[in-house]
Design an enzyme around this catalytic site. Sequence first.
Site, short mmCIF file in Angstrom:
data_model
loop_
_atom_site.label_atom_id
_atom_site.label_comp_id
_atom_site.label_asym_id
_atom_site.label_seq_id
_atom_site.Cartn_x
_atom_site.Cartn_y
_atom_site.Cartn_z
N HIS A 237 0.86 -1.18 0.00
CA HIS A 237 0.00 0.00 0.00
C HIS A 237 0.90 1.24 0.00
CE1 HIS A 237 -3.71 -2.27 1.02
NE2 HIS A 237 -2.84 -3.07 1.62
N ARG B 86 -0.44 4.36 -0.69
CA ARG B 86 -1.30 5.42 -0.13
C ARG B 86 -1.45 6.69 -0.99
NH1 ARG B 86 -3.52 1.78 3.16
NH2 ARG B 86 -2.38 1.37 5.09
N ASN C 128 -6.84 0.73 -2.83
CA ASN C 128 -7.69 1.43 -1.85
C ASN C 128 -7.13 2.83 -1.60
OD1 ASN C 128 -5.52 0.08 -0.63
ND2 ASN C 128 -6.59 -0.22 1.31
N ASP D 15 2.13 -7.15 2.58
CA ASP D 15 0.98 -6.32 2.95
C ASP D 15 1.46 -5.07 3.68
OD1 ASP D 15 -1.56 -5.33 3.29
OD2 ASP D 15 -2.19 -6.81 4.77
N PHE E 83 -6.06 -0.74 11.05
CA PHE E 83 -5.53 -2.06 10.75
C PHE E 83 -4.27 -1.94 9.90
CE2 PHE E 83 -10.05 -3.37 11.33
CZ PHE E 83 -9.88 -4.50 12.11
#
Length: 430
Positions: A65, A67, A97, A308, A326
């Site tokens: 991720h 971001r 995301n 992850d 999380f």
Amino acid sequence: MTELYIKDIQLMDQTGQLYLAELWVKQGKVAGIGTDLSPLVSDKAQIIEGKNNLLAPGFVDLHVHFREPGFTHKETIASGSRSAAKGGFTTVCAMPNLNPVPDNVADYQHIQQLIEKDSVIQTKQYGSITKALKSSELVDMKGLKEAGVFAFTNDGVGVQSAGTMYLAMKEAAKLGLPIVAHTEDESLLFGGCMHEGKRSKELGLPGILSAAESSQIARDLVLAEATGCHYHVCHVSTKESVALIRQAKEAGVHVTCEVCPHHLILTDQDIPEDNGQYKMNPPLRAEEDRQALINGLKDGTIDCIATDHAPHTAEEKEKSMREAAFGIVGSETAFPLLYTEFVQTGIFTLKEVLDWLTIKPAQVFQLAAGEIKVGSSADVTLLDLDTCYHIDSADFVSASSNTPFLNKQVQGKSRYTVANGQIVWQEEEK
């Protein structure tokens, strides 16, 4: 392009044996592998002294991720890619995301432009399965494939509608692209923030059922068989999930999956108190789950290891597990943790760990990565396997340092990382 001459290195052969060698890099490619390449190398080449360290293929991470756009207070493409490079990674796959979600060609192309500008390694951007990561409307998969999308995922949330997932798999199969799933049935969450078990009761915290993950995997495996889709499961964490995937592979379903270092190393019993640094999704499970993950790697049920890497600010993590975000960072700690916990203890061989970080993830999505051979892109990392040190937040290149592994003593680190023939990470000599 920089010409590089990497001297006095060890390479690993197909049997796991190490041998002395040199590597010559020219115009971004591996130009030569041998024992004395000096007659071929120009006097303009930059020399890297290998110091008898192991030169491995650049690591491949199917799950990070970064971001950006939308959450650059946690991480950016620039900081995230440098963090990955420090950890020895030269190819990563970035989750969607984001804000805006890359659920259309224009927003996907915008992210691609940011990656081309700021990423120091090869960063491949996932497209989302559905609009805005909701479980209703599919994206234009064909249009996104034509724009460069290599796989589709709604990572961060599970696709709650079986009908939506079926239609997504059907279309993805037609296009020859994978569906990559964060498996989580939200109707089974019940506000949980850690694994449902003895430890959650001791801490007085609401638990997350193992069935929240495995039940959706069971559903999706049936759909994958019905559609012929390549179905890849993110961050597998339970023994039931491993058993389901093993059974499906034996039945001929095209399923692959990954596991994260933290689920291989820690369990819910390692959570000392109500501490947000231990909050991740999926959560740290029971010891029997951890052992099932280790066995799943060993027997090939689990294809590879992915980090992850999920950066968050200190403010988002320094609170109760009920309220904390999380996720933990993983790019810079993955290899030293795996080497320390598993290779040094004899549970895994060094070759196994390297394969799960290089050629195995590359094979999952047929990426041109994970090998050192003449003519391939010069994506390598020079590993010092002897240095011991403590994981220190002050040393992080990532914009965030949210991990329960802070202050843990580990062994092994990347001294240099080269991506596409360019030095993208160099450890300062001390």
